[in-house]
Motif scaffolding. Sequence first.
Motif, PDB file in Angstrom:
ATOM      1  N   LYS A 153       0.834  -1.207   0.000  1.00 26.70           N
ATOM      2  CA  LYS A 153       0.000   0.000   0.000  1.00 26.70           C
ATOM      3  C   LYS A 153       0.867   1.255   0.000  1.00 26.70           C
ATOM      4  O   LYS A 153       0.576   2.229  -0.712  1.00 26.70           O
ATOM      5  N   GLN A 154       1.923   1.240   0.773  1.00 23.73           N
ATOM      6  CA  GLN A 154       2.832   2.378   0.789  1.00 23.73           C
ATOM      7  C   GLN A 154       3.527   2.544  -0.555  1.00 23.73           C
ATOM      8  O   GLN A 154       3.720   3.666  -1.034  1.00 23.73           O
ATOM      9  N   ALA A 155       3.931   1.425  -1.168  1.00 23.54           N
ATOM     10  CA  ALA A 155       4.593   1.495  -2.473  1.00 23.54           C
ATOM     11  C   ALA A 155       3.643   2.052  -3.535  1.00 23.54           C
ATOM     12  O   ALA A 155       4.066   2.810  -4.428  1.00 23.54           O
ATOM     13  N   GLU A 156       2.388   1.673  -3.490  1.00 21.76           N
ATOM     14  CA  GLU A 156       1.417   2.201  -4.449  1.00 21.76           C
ATOM     15  C   GLU A 156       1.323   3.715  -4.339  1.00 21.76           C
ATOM     16  O   GLU A 156       1.288   4.430  -5.357  1.00 21.76           O
ATOM     17  N   ALA A 157       1.279   4.214  -3.101  1.00 26.39           N
ATOM     18  CA  ALA A 157       1.173   5.654  -2.914  1.00 26.39           C
ATOM     19  C   ALA A 157       2.470   6.373  -3.255  1.00 26.39           C
ATOM     20  O   ALA A 157       2.450   7.482  -3.806  1.00 26.39           O
ATOM     21  N   ALA A 158       3.601   5.748  -2.944  1.00 24.64           N
ATOM     22  CA  ALA A 158       4.892   6.410  -3.148  1.00 24.64           C
ATOM     23  C   ALA A 158       5.296   6.443  -4.611  1.00 24.64           C
ATOM     24  O   ALA A 158       5.903   7.435  -5.065  1.00 24.64           O
ATOM     25  N   PHE A 159       4.976   5.399  -5.372  1.00 24.00           N
ATOM     26  CA  PHE A 159       5.481   5.297  -6.748  1.00 24.00           C
ATOM     27  C   PHE A 159       4.379   5.345  -7.803  1.00 24.00           C
ATOM     28  O   PHE A 159       4.651   5.108  -8.989  1.00 24.00           O
ATOM     29  N   ASN A 160       3.172   5.620  -7.379  1.00 28.60           N
ATOM     30  CA  ASN A 160       2.058   5.763  -8.316  1.00 28.60           C
ATOM     31  C   ASN A 160       1.884   4.508  -9.176  1.00 28.60           C
ATOM     32  O   ASN A 160       1.790   4.567 -10.401  1.00 28.60           O
ATOM     33  N   ILE A 161       1.863   3.380  -8.538  1.00 31.80           N
ATOM     34  CA  ILE A 161       1.635   2.116  -9.224  1.00 31.80           C
ATOM     35  C   ILE A 161       0.409   1.442  -8.606  1.00 31.80           C
ATOM     36  O   ILE A 161      -0.066   1.846  -7.530  1.00 31.80           O
ATOM     37  N   ILE A 162      -0.095   0.452  -9.285  1.00 33.41           N
ATOM     38  CA  ILE A 162      -1.295  -0.234  -8.831  1.00 33.41           C
ATOM     39  C   ILE A 162      -0.968  -1.711  -8.652  1.00 33.41           C
ATOM     40  O   ILE A 162      -0.381  -2.333  -9.541  1.00 33.41           O
ATOM     41  N   SER A 163      -1.363  -2.251  -7.528  1.00 35.68           N
ATOM     42  CA  SER A 163      -1.141  -3.668  -7.251  1.00 35.68           C
ATOM     43  C   SER A 163      -2.453  -4.430  -7.347  1.00 35.68           C
ATOM     44  O   SER A 163      -3.536  -3.872  -7.127  1.00 35.68           O
ATOM     45  N   ALA A 164      -2.350  -5.691  -7.690  1.00 35.52           N
ATOM     46  CA  ALA A 164      -3.523  -6.555  -7.674  1.00 35.52           C
ATOM     47  C   ALA A 164      -4.075  -6.643  -6.254  1.00 35.52           C
ATOM     48  O   ALA A 164      -3.344  -6.480  -5.272  1.00 35.52           O
ATOM     49  N   LYS A 165      -5.362  -6.888  -6.157  1.00 29.51           N
ATOM     50  CA  LYS A 165      -5.984  -6.950  -4.832  1.00 29.51           C
ATOM     51  C   LYS A 165      -5.418  -8.093  -4.001  1.00 29.51           C
ATOM     52  O   LYS A 165      -5.217  -7.957  -2.794  1.00 29.51           O
ATOM     53  N   GLU A 166      -5.149  -9.215  -4.626  1.00 27.40           N
ATOM     54  CA  GLU A 166      -4.564 -10.378  -3.949  1.00 27.40           C
ATOM     55  C   GLU A 166      -3.301 -10.806  -4.700  1.00 27.40           C
ATOM     56  O   GLU A 166      -3.305 -11.803  -5.434  1.00 27.40           O
ATOM     57  N   PRO A 167      -2.219 -10.075  -4.536  1.00 29.58           N
ATOM     58  CA  PRO A 167      -0.989 -10.426  -5.258  1.00 29.58           C
ATOM     59  C   PRO A 167      -0.312 -11.648  -4.625  1.00 29.58           C
ATOM     60  O   PRO A 167      -0.628 -12.045  -3.507  1.00 29.58           O
ATOM     61  N   LEU A 168       0.639 -12.212  -5.356  1.00 31.40           N
ATOM     62  CA  LEU A 168       1.448 -13.301  -4.829  1.00 31.40           C
ATOM     63  C   LEU A 168       2.793 -12.743  -4.376  1.00 31.40           C
ATOM     64  O   LEU A 168       3.442 -11.986  -5.102  1.00 31.40           O
ATOM     65  N   PHE A 169       3.187 -13.133  -3.172  1.00 29.10           N
ATOM     66  CA  PHE A 169       4.484 -12.737  -2.631  1.00 29.10           C
ATOM     67  C   PHE A 169       5.446 -13.918  -2.777  1.00 29.10           C
ATOM     68  O   PHE A 169       5.125 -15.048  -2.381  1.00 29.10           O
ATOM     69  N   VAL A 170       6.620 -13.655  -3.326  1.00 31.40           N
ATOM     70  CA  VAL A 170       7.585 -14.719  -3.573  1.00 31.40           C
ATOM     71  C   VAL A 170       8.957 -14.317  -3.051  1.00 31.40           C
ATOM     72  O   VAL A 170       9.275 -13.128  -2.925  1.00 31.40           O
ATOM     73  N   ARG A 171       9.750 -15.322  -2.740  1.00 36.67           N
ATOM     74  CA  ARG A 171      11.176 -15.131  -2.475  1.00 36.67           C
ATOM     75  C   ARG A 171      11.912 -15.270  -3.793  1.00 36.67           C
ATOM     76  O   ARG A 171      11.786 -16.274  -4.479  1.00 36.67           O
TER      77      ARG A 171
END
Length: 334
Positions: free
Chosen positions: A270-288
Amino acid sequence: FGSSVRWIFFRPRVLQRSTALGAFNPEGRLLMAPADDYGAVSKTQWRRGLTALKKGPAPFGIRQAVGLAVIPWVVFLGSCLLFATVYHVLPVIPISFFAIGLGALVFQGIRGWSSKNTWLTSVSALSIMALCISSVLGLVVNEMYIGPYLHYDRSPDFTNVLASDSAAGMADAGKLVFADDVALDSVRALGYKEDGTVYCVVPIIDTETSGPSVAPNVNQVQFWAVGTNCCGARGAFNCDDTFNVKARSGLVLPDSMFHDSRAKFLLAVKQAEAAFNIISAKEPLFVRWLLNPEQAQANMRIAGACTVLIACVVYLVLSIIVASTLQLSMKPRY
């Protein structure tokens, strides 16, 4: 006479060190009255034997001391293995083992206490302690190593994954192998700090959309590479195999095992979306982000096995020390 022979040859060590005291079994019961050189029992010798009996129970024998060390260790080993390996698949088995074992040990402890059997009371108490400690340790090993390993072993793998592919269609994925034109957008990495831990996220995007000039046109970010305490507040992501240019794979963090961490990573997104003006999927996948996810999975099994092995060896040493200390403390006092 027959009772004395049975105690000498078929039971642990019997105290027969002085004819002035007589012979006592490990429970402190007088087996043979003290006798003088002519075989007669004097009142003085009898009183001395009773005095020694009142001072405490007889010492543990060698076989009793071995049992005092080995029995709690066997309980520790069995419980730790069950909770570490079986709990993730069939939790009812280790839970039943714990409940039945605890009940049986408590019963034996009460039985030993009521009959003033020091050895039975001691081994029951030590076994109860071993059962509780090993159960907690087994759960920790299962949560950190064996559980994730078994999850990835049973989950499907996806190859040639594009950054624009829908994460919802791979919700059950264990390992992902991305296409060659997929990379980390490290410029838009972000670190969210909470309770002393930095939760790091960075978008996974196609290389043709990784430049800052096209940031507003980037589609929804479906995949995020994540880690903890391996990034700066902005624009620096150094988690796992980030520095290896050949890395194109990832282990998906399952929601069921990393629920708390996932909530923190979502806050970072959420912070990255606001800081960099990008949009994330509602349920993204987090990976290593990894070069070899199969090796990372195998390392989980090795780490879990080593943890259990080291714990069992350490507990065996401690159990031997405790048994030796109890045996020495139970030496007869004249």
